[in-house]
Design a protein around this motif. Structure first.
Motif, mmCIF file in Angstrom:
data_model
loop_
_atom_site.group_PDB
_atom_site.id
_atom_site.type_symbol
_atom_site.label_atom_id
_atom_site.label_comp_id
_atom_site.label_asym_id
_atom_site.label_seq_id
_atom_site.Cartn_x
_atom_site.Cartn_y
_atom_site.Cartn_z
ATOM 1 N N GLU A 83 1.081 -1.230 0.051
ATOM 2 C CA GLU A 83 0.038 -0.193 -0.064
ATOM 3 C C GLU A 83 0.913 1.172 0.094
ATOM 4 N N LEU A 84 1.912 1.224 0.404
ATOM 5 C CA LEU A 84 3.020 2.317 0.664
ATOM 6 C C LEU A 84 4.149 2.119 -0.559
ATOM 7 N N LEU A 85 4.486 0.948 -0.694
ATOM 8 C CA LEU A 85 5.851 0.855 -1.271
ATOM 9 C C LEU A 85 5.676 0.384 -2.760
ATOM 10 N N GLY A 86 4.251 -0.172 -3.100
ATOM 11 C CA GLY A 86 4.003 -0.675 -4.537
ATOM 12 C C GLY A 86 4.946 -1.708 -4.865
ATOM 13 N N ASP A 87 5.530 -1.625 -5.990
ATOM 14 C CA ASP A 87 6.269 -2.926 -6.747
ATOM 15 C C ASP A 87 7.862 -3.085 -5.645
ATOM 16 N N GLU A 88 8.147 -1.922 -4.826
ATOM 17 C CA GLU A 88 8.992 -2.422 -4.023
ATOM 18 C C GLU A 88 8.874 -3.138 -2.778
ATOM 19 N N ALA A 89 7.684 -3.392 -2.547
ATOM 20 C CA ALA A 89 7.264 -4.060 -1.291
ATOM 21 C C ALA A 89 8.233 -5.509 -1.139
ATOM 22 N N SER A 90 8.488 -6.081 -2.313
ATOM 23 C CA SER A 90 9.057 -7.559 -1.876
ATOM 24 C C SER A 90 10.396 -7.286 -1.890
ATOM 25 N N GLN A 91 10.852 -6.018 -1.984
ATOM 26 C CA GLN A 91 12.402 -5.990 -1.321
ATOM 27 C C GLN A 91 12.704 -5.539 -0.043
ATOM 28 N N TYR A 92 11.563 -5.238 0.556
ATOM 29 C CA TYR A 92 11.871 -4.609 1.972
ATOM 30 C C TYR A 92 11.115 -5.449 3.040
ATOM 31 N N ASP A 93 11.687 -5.563 4.215
ATOM 32 C CA ASP A 93 11.102 -6.194 5.275
ATOM 33 C C ASP A 93 10.285 -5.170 6.446
ATOM 34 N N LYS A 94 8.997 -5.369 6.770
ATOM 35 C CA LYS A 94 8.188 -4.637 7.530
ATOM 36 C C LYS A 94 8.589 -4.770 9.072
ATOM 37 N N SER A 95 9.125 -3.887 9.753
ATOM 38 C CA SER A 95 9.470 -4.057 11.028
ATOM 39 C C SER A 95 8.399 -4.465 12.148
ATOM 40 N N ARG A 96 8.495 -5.458 12.814
ATOM 41 C CA ARG A 96 7.394 -5.704 13.688
ATOM 42 C C ARG A 96 7.804 -5.352 15.373
ATOM 43 N N ASP A 97 8.652 -4.549 15.401
ATOM 44 C CA ASP A 97 9.197 -4.043 16.690
ATOM 45 C C ASP A 97 8.300 -2.941 17.195
ATOM 46 N N THR A 98 8.147 -2.741 18.367
ATOM 47 C CA THR A 98 7.510 -1.686 19.176
ATOM 48 C C THR A 98 8.550 -0.763 19.696
ATOM 49 N N LEU A 99 7.969 0.345 20.156
ATOM 50 C CA LEU A 99 8.960 1.397 21.066
ATOM 51 C C LEU A 99 8.862 1.121 22.451
ATOM 52 N N ASP A 100 9.917 1.317 22.727
ATOM 53 C CA ASP A 100 10.291 1.307 24.388
ATOM 54 C C ASP A 100 9.085 2.245 24.855
ATOM 55 N N VAL A 101 8.517 1.833 26.065
ATOM 56 C CA VAL A 101 7.309 2.626 26.876
ATOM 57 C C VAL A 101 7.996 4.008 27.159
ATOM 58 N N TRP A 102 9.371 4.060 27.495
ATOM 59 C CA TRP A 102 9.972 5.282 27.936
ATOM 60 C C TRP A 102 9.922 6.305 26.751
ATOM 61 N N PHE A 103 9.869 5.838 25.590
ATOM 62 C CA PHE A 103 9.716 6.529 24.341
ATOM 63 C C PHE A 103 8.451 7.201 24.247
ATOM 64 N N ASP A 104 7.287 6.406 24.685
ATOM 65 C CA ASP A 104 6.103 7.026 24.871
ATOM 66 C C ASP A 104 6.134 8.306 25.678
#
Length: 944
Positions: A518-539
């Motif tokens: 939806e955001l990368l179009g044809d490039e999507a297959s070349q990239y991994d989508k991060s599954r990490d979340t931010l440290d709650v102290w960053f919140d």
């Protein structure tokens, strides 16, 4: 006998003596709500200078405890005092809503195998329930705030704002991905922030392990020997046997001397300073064969005790001589110093052995120990070392070790691929984050002052900030990384904004359900989508961005630090203060606050932490239900928060006693303002009696001190000054003296109206002094004060009706200080005479003061009115030289006195014993002064 009671101006007020705070406070809360007090404060604050206290968000989990109450009350005292001081001081409460504890609670309730999207949904619901419960308790404490529109880090706008804050830091060049040992908790299954680590005692297996030499010739040459005469091993000491399977190097200090020691069957390599203690530990005798500097041993290879692997010897400055052998074994995956040491010698990330999985279990492929939990594998590793002849010593020791602050379980350092904010990474422009942060600390005001050095040392020595977590309930790190290079997408900032817009509409779920195409179009297959979340102290650490300049942008100062003050417990030097400083300096180049105020933790009277097992827990809800929130607020104000704050039922009872004194003083003022209308009866200062002018002057001086104490956040000084004023200057002096004039002179006489004018001014000032602390009681007093007034004491500023004594006043401050000292001396002797049954009450006494000339001349200025000041029926002043032998020497230099019981009859109206009582035909029971006040123009008073 005639009843003259009806001719007296007896005190009268509907203001109740019994506070009944648990019942009355909820009624006042309803009234604040009905008049929309907080909104009115914002309206009158328009155009005023702004004071922003930014709320450090409590975690939305569990009932509030006494620490929560302490924190919120301190904040409320500050915002209320700033409001009365003429600032616009909004208060927007907040809550930290993401993070492991909430996720853990949901997993405990519903199981760990639920779908991730359902976990997030249930976490959001649970957090919202907790917020509502805590909010009700905070409101009940009397905390004024924007409760109908607080900030929650899980609000969609804040989640999106946090992503935008991260994008800003990415654009500045501070964010990178790296393999690095981080504090890791197996129970959390995730990396932990520095603030989430605490230290407890732990029993560990301490072992001394021999690593056989591989490069024997090189080792001999380093020690100046032709060869090694016996089998030779270098010896390490460690308290983590489980790291031995991951050993990849050994470390010695380049500047330490090392010795080859002959112990009979072999040579051992030890730091020279540690030879004696090490041999004693092994039960061996030995002789030093040769010595060499650590620098000479660099890159000599040794063999792993039980794996076919070499362990090269690296030089490292972190090696110490406090314990062990002066040689450190290096497992770069499980030690920060080890990691960097090995990296300096060229070890790549791919080379680093990392056999421990996120659940604490060795990978199955690890020889000898695969599939075992590391703590349980320790005995097997020790046994293996003994089997191969490498174990020199094994013992169990107790030492301080890092633990998870949530699970109270031991942590390890574990090398994982994580996202970091670099402390020393050179940004796209300007100084490093460490340099910026240290400079910002110097520009920040700290209360108490020692907080500056504490935060400085933390920032100076802290590692890079690991901001990534492997959890479901958290704000995502919306990165796309190239599958081959691992690099961030070149349009990362643009993509993050697109994600933020979606999160703003749908919450964090928008990222997790996003198809990269939806955001990368044809490039999507070349990239991994991060599954990490931010440290709650960053919140919470970015709330200066996504709250003060986001969801509640009207709060912040437009230039410079967004907030004037952050206020939290002393643990937040490593928590919220810390994370806010780093994000502020990364985004803006400066701290998000001008001042940091730190309060200590609550303990019992013996200085012990509160715990259910000790039975010393003080629940704020229980205190409110039994004593009232104002008692809790008074305890907070009366305690020096810079250190530990003792609280117990007994301490709170003492606060209740002090409260009663302040309340009774207010009630006396109100009851003696009966029939007083300031619009009609208020006198100009120049028309008032000298004592009343002094009382107003003393109140004005006190108000200046109180204003300064509030400005400096010394609330215990405010409490002390107000309480002492009520007890001493008012209760012990002024109010005692004016009772006669207030009750016996004509209702509309100048002496009485002068007194009431002073009482009115003092009451108007007092109610404002206590309003930030005794919020409910001040509001109650406000409703009973005479004259037209607005809806709440909080809609006003410090009282301006108090006046100073003229500089040329004959009866100046020094004069009244002397009079107070004389009165104290007289009171002491009157008390002695009452105890001796010589007199029944003070008005039965006649006093002769034998004073030195200067003091006598001062006292003579009051003339006959001196007896009203001393509250006796007669006073004579004589020279000190004429004092008879029976005269009592007072503590006041130049004053002796004699007290005798009067022979005169008691006036049935004013109770003074006077010679003319019984001489008036129409009123034989009372004195001429009372007749004059009843039927004539009234007595004339000049001074008291």
């Amino acid at each position: 006998m005639t009843d003259y009671k009806a001719t007296l101006n007896l005190p009268s007020t509907a203001f109740p003596m019994k506070a009944g705070l648990p019942q009355r406070e909820p009624e006042i809360l309803q009234r604040w709500n009905s008049i929309d007090l907080y909104r009115k404060l914002r309206q009158i604050g328009e155009g005023r200078p702004k004071f922003v206290l930014h709320d450090g968000p409590p975690y939305a989990n569990g009932s509030i405890h006494i620490g929560h109450a302490l924190n919120k009350i301190l904040k409320d005292i500050i915002t209320r005092s700033k409001t009365i001081a003429g600032f616009d001081a909004p208060y927007v409460p907040g809550w930290d809503c993401h993070g492991l504890p909430i996720e853990h609670k949901v997993e405990t309730t519903f199981g760990k195998n639920q779908p991730a999207d359902l976990t997030r949904e249930r976490c959001r619901t649970y957090a919202a329930e907790q917020v509502e419960e805590q909010k009700g308790n905070f409101i009940r404490l009397g905390v004024l705030g924007e409760w109908d529109n607080p900030y929650l880090t899980m609000n969609f706008a804040n989640e999106a704002g946090e992503i935008r804050a991260l994008a800003e830091i990415v654009k500045k060049g501070f964010v990178f991905k790296g393999l690095k040992p981080v504090n890791f908790c197996f129970d959390c299954g995730s990396a932990l922030a520095e603030a989430e680590v605490e230290y407890q005692d732990k029993k560990s297996e301490a072992i001394d392990v021999a690593f056989p030499v591989e490069d024997a010739d090189k080792l001999a040459a380093a020690f100046g020997l032709a060869s090694l005469s016996k089998p030779t091993s270098i010896v390490i000491w460690t308290t983590t046997p489980w790291t031995i399977p991951a050993n990849q190097a050994l470390n010695v200090h380049p500047e330490f001397n090392y010795a080859l020691v002959d112990v009979g069957d072999r040579l051992l390599l030890l730091a020279e300073e540690m030879v004696e203690s090490s041999l004693q530990r092994y039960g061996l005798q030995g002789e030093v064969v040769a010595t060499a500097a650590g620098a000479a041993l660099e890159l000599i290879n040794f063999r792993h005790p039980f794996y076919e692997r070499l362990s090269p010897l690296y030089l490292a400055d972190y090696v110490e001589l406090g314990a062990g052998t002066g040689v450190v074994h290096s497992a770069p995956a499980y030690g920060e110093d080890d990691f960097y040491s090995c990296k300096r010698y060229g070890m790549s990330n791919d080379d680093i052995l990392n056999p421990v999985q996120s659940n604490g279990v060795y990978v199955d492929s690890l020889p000898f120990f695969g599939g075992q939990f590391i703590w349980k594998a320790n005995p097997a590793i020790v046994a293996k070392l003994e089997e191969v002849g490498a174990l020199l010593k094994h013992e169990t020791i107790s030492h301080s070790y890092m633990h998870c602050w949530r699970h109270k379980t031991p942590l390890i350092y574990r090398a994982t691929a994580q996202w970091f904010i670099g402390m020393d990474k050179q940004p796209n422009e300007g100084n490093t984050l460490r340099e910026r942060s240290l400079a910002a600390i110097e520009e920040t005001q700290f209360v108490p002052a020692w907080g500056q050095a504490r935060l400085h040392s933390m920032i100076a020595g802290r590692p890079d900030w690991c901001i990534s977590r492997q959890r479901n309930w958290g704000v995502p790190i919306p990165f796309f990384t190239h599958k081959e290079t691992g690099e961030l997408h070149p349009r990362t900032a643009e993509l993050m904004e697109q994600v933020a817009q979606r999160v703003e509409q749908e919450g964090i779920e928008a990222w997790f359900k996003l198809d990269p195409a939806e955001l990368l179009g044809d490039e999507a297959s070349q990239y991994d989508k991060s599954r990490d979340t931010l440290d709650v102290w960053f919140d919470s650490g970015t709330t200066h961005w996504h709250v003060l300049r986001g969801s509640h942008a009207e709060l912040a100062h437009p230039n410079g630090p967004a907030a004037d003050l952050y206020l939290e417990g002393s643990d937040q030097h490593r928590g919220w203060f810390h994370s806010s400083l780093l994000t502020g300096c990364a985004i803006d180049g400066h701290a998000p606050y001008k001042e940091l105020l730190t309060h200590g933790f609550t303990v019992d009277e013996q200085g012990r932490k509160q715990s259910k097992s000790l039975g010393n827990v003080v629940a704020p809800q229980k205190v409110i239900d039994s004593l009232g929130a104002d008692i809790l607020r008074l305890w907070v104000a009366s305690t020096d928060y810079s250190g530990e704050m003792a609280v117990s039922d007994q301490i709170l009872q003492r606060s209740a006693d002090a409260y009663r004194r302040i309340r009774n003083t207010a009630r006396f003022l109100l009851s003696n303002l009966s029939g007083f209308d300031p619009a009609q009866h208020l006198l100009a200062p120049e028309d008032m009696l000298a004592l009343d002018r002094w009382a107003m002057d003393r109140a004005l001086l006190l108000q200046r001190e109180i204003e300064e104490a509030y400005t400096s956040y010394r609330f215990w000084n405010v409490y002390q000054k107000v309480h002492n004023f009520c007890v001493q200057e008012l209760g012990g002096f002024y109010l005692d003296i004016i009772k006669d004039r207030q009750y016996t002179t004509g209702a509309d006489s100048l002496p009485r109206r002068s007194c009431q004018t002073a009482l009115y001014h003092i009451a108007e000032a007092l109610v404002r002094w206590i309003a930030p602390i005794l919020a409910f009681t001040a509001e109650e007093i406000w409703q009973y004060l005479p004259g037209e007034r607005n809806e709440s004491v909080m809609l006003n500023t410090w009282y301006t009706g108090l006046t100073e004594l003229p500089q040329d006043a004959e009866l100046d401050r020094a004069f009244w200080d002397k009079v107070m000292a004389v009165k104290a001396a007289v009171n002491k002797e009157l008390e002695n005479q009452r105890a001796a049954k010589t007199i029944g009450g003070n008005l039965q006494a006649e006093v002769t003061l034998y004073a030195e000339d200067a003091l006598a001349a001062e006292l003579a200025k009051l003339g006959n009115e001196l007896r009203f000041v001393l509250i006796t029926s007669a006073v004579d002043i004589s020279p000190l030289a004429q004092a008879p032998a029976e005269a009592v020497e007072s503590e006041l230099a130049g004053l002796k006195l004699v007290v005798k019981k009067t022979e005169h009859s008691k006036c049935g109206r004013c109770w003074h014993h006077l010679p003319d009582v019984g001489t008036h035909t129409e009123h034989p029971e009372i004195c001429g002064r009372c007749i004059e006040n009843m039927e004539g123009p009234g007595e004339v008073r000049h001074y008291a």
